[in-house]
Scaffold this motif. Structure first.
Motif, mmCIF file in Angstrom:
data_model
loop_
_atom_site.group_PDB
_atom_site.id
_atom_site.type_symbol
_atom_site.label_atom_id
_atom_site.label_comp_id
_atom_site.label_asym_id
_atom_site.label_seq_id
_atom_site.Cartn_x
_atom_site.Cartn_y
_atom_site.Cartn_z
ATOM 1 N N SER A 44 0.823 -1.197 0.000
ATOM 2 C CA SER A 44 0.000 0.000 0.000
ATOM 3 C C SER A 44 0.868 1.262 0.000
ATOM 4 C CB SER A 44 -0.921 -0.025 1.231
ATOM 5 O OG SER A 44 -1.808 1.044 1.175
ATOM 6 N N TYR A 45 1.049 1.841 -1.179
ATOM 7 C CA TYR A 45 1.835 3.062 -1.343
ATOM 8 C C TYR A 45 0.936 4.282 -1.140
ATOM 9 C CZ TYR A 45 5.006 -0.112 -3.808
ATOM 10 O OH TYR A 45 5.834 -1.150 -4.151
ATOM 11 N N LEU A 46 1.542 5.415 -0.845
ATOM 12 C CA LEU A 46 0.838 6.688 -0.914
ATOM 13 C C LEU A 46 1.463 7.471 -2.065
ATOM 14 C CD1 LEU A 46 0.327 7.740 2.816
ATOM 15 C CD2 LEU A 46 -1.342 6.799 1.210
ATOM 16 N N MET A 47 0.603 7.937 -2.947
ATOM 17 C CA MET A 47 1.037 8.707 -4.110
ATOM 18 C C MET A 47 0.743 10.177 -3.824
ATOM 19 S SD MET A 47 1.983 6.134 -5.990
ATOM 20 C CE MET A 47 2.133 6.611 -7.706
ATOM 21 N N ILE A 48 1.761 11.016 -3.927
ATOM 22 C CA ILE A 48 1.623 12.431 -3.627
ATOM 23 C C ILE A 48 1.736 13.204 -4.940
ATOM 24 C CG2 ILE A 48 2.610 14.409 -2.414
ATOM 25 C CD1 ILE A 48 3.308 11.002 -1.056
ATOM 26 N N SER A 49 0.763 14.064 -5.202
ATOM 27 C CA SER A 49 0.731 14.836 -6.445
ATOM 28 C C SER A 49 0.532 16.305 -6.141
ATOM 29 C CB SER A 49 -0.424 14.370 -7.338
ATOM 30 O OG SER A 49 -0.324 12.988 -7.589
#
Length: 170
Positions: free
Chosen positions: A126-131
């Motif tokens: 479970s990654y967190l993607m930051i944009s």
């Protein structure tokens, strides 16, 4: 004199608090989104539009058991975040998106991205993607591996995202 100093302190503290980014959460559950297209054949495909913040919307896209997001600006401009370009395994977006806002305007987005390691759904990471988000550009700036304080670290990265370059997918 003390009253004036106290007043300046209160005004300074108030300005500091107003300048802080805040979190607003929206849903990516299909029941909370408007279906644009859906095809259950073969690997299946889905595209839905989900509510966002400050006039922004999210497009949730699925194909071949992989998901990604697009950002839609209030002016209807589309920015592809291309999550599946970073991790190619079977994937799904978490059911809640965290928008980081400043003065009610989105400046960054944090999305949970669950990826099946070696396409084995029993071995999810479970990654967190930051944009970063703006009217003229949105892109992934950081990907965060699972670990202690993952959410807190993601907020710090999101609050600095506007100053960072776009991360290249692998």
């Amino acid at each position: 004199m003390k009253l004036i100093s106290a007043g300046i302190l209160v005004l300074s503290l108030g300005s500091f608090l107003l300048a802080q980014n805040k979190s607003v959460y929206t849903s990516t559950k299909t029941s909370a989104c408007r279906t644009i297209s859906s095809n259950p054949d073969e690997g299946g495909s889905y595209e839905g539009e989900c509510n966002g913040v400050g006039g922004y919307k999210i497009r949730l896209i699925e194909g071949d058991i992989r998901q990604t997001l697009n950002i839609i600006t209030p002016a209807k401009k589309k920015f592809e975040l291309n999550f599946w370009g970073f991790y190619g395994g079977f994937s799904s977006i978490g059911e809640k998106i965290e928008w980081r806002t400043k003065g009610g305007v989105p400046v960054a987005l944090i999305a949970r991205f669950n990826v099946a390691e070696n396409d084995d759904p029993r071995r999810n990471r479970s990654y967190l993607m930051i944009s970063k988000i703006s009217k003229t550009m949105s892109c992934v700036t950081d990907t965060l591996l699972p670990g202690p304080n993952q959410n807190l670290e993601a907020r710090k990265l999101a609050d600095a995202a506007i100053t960072k370059p776009c991360k290249k997918s692998e």
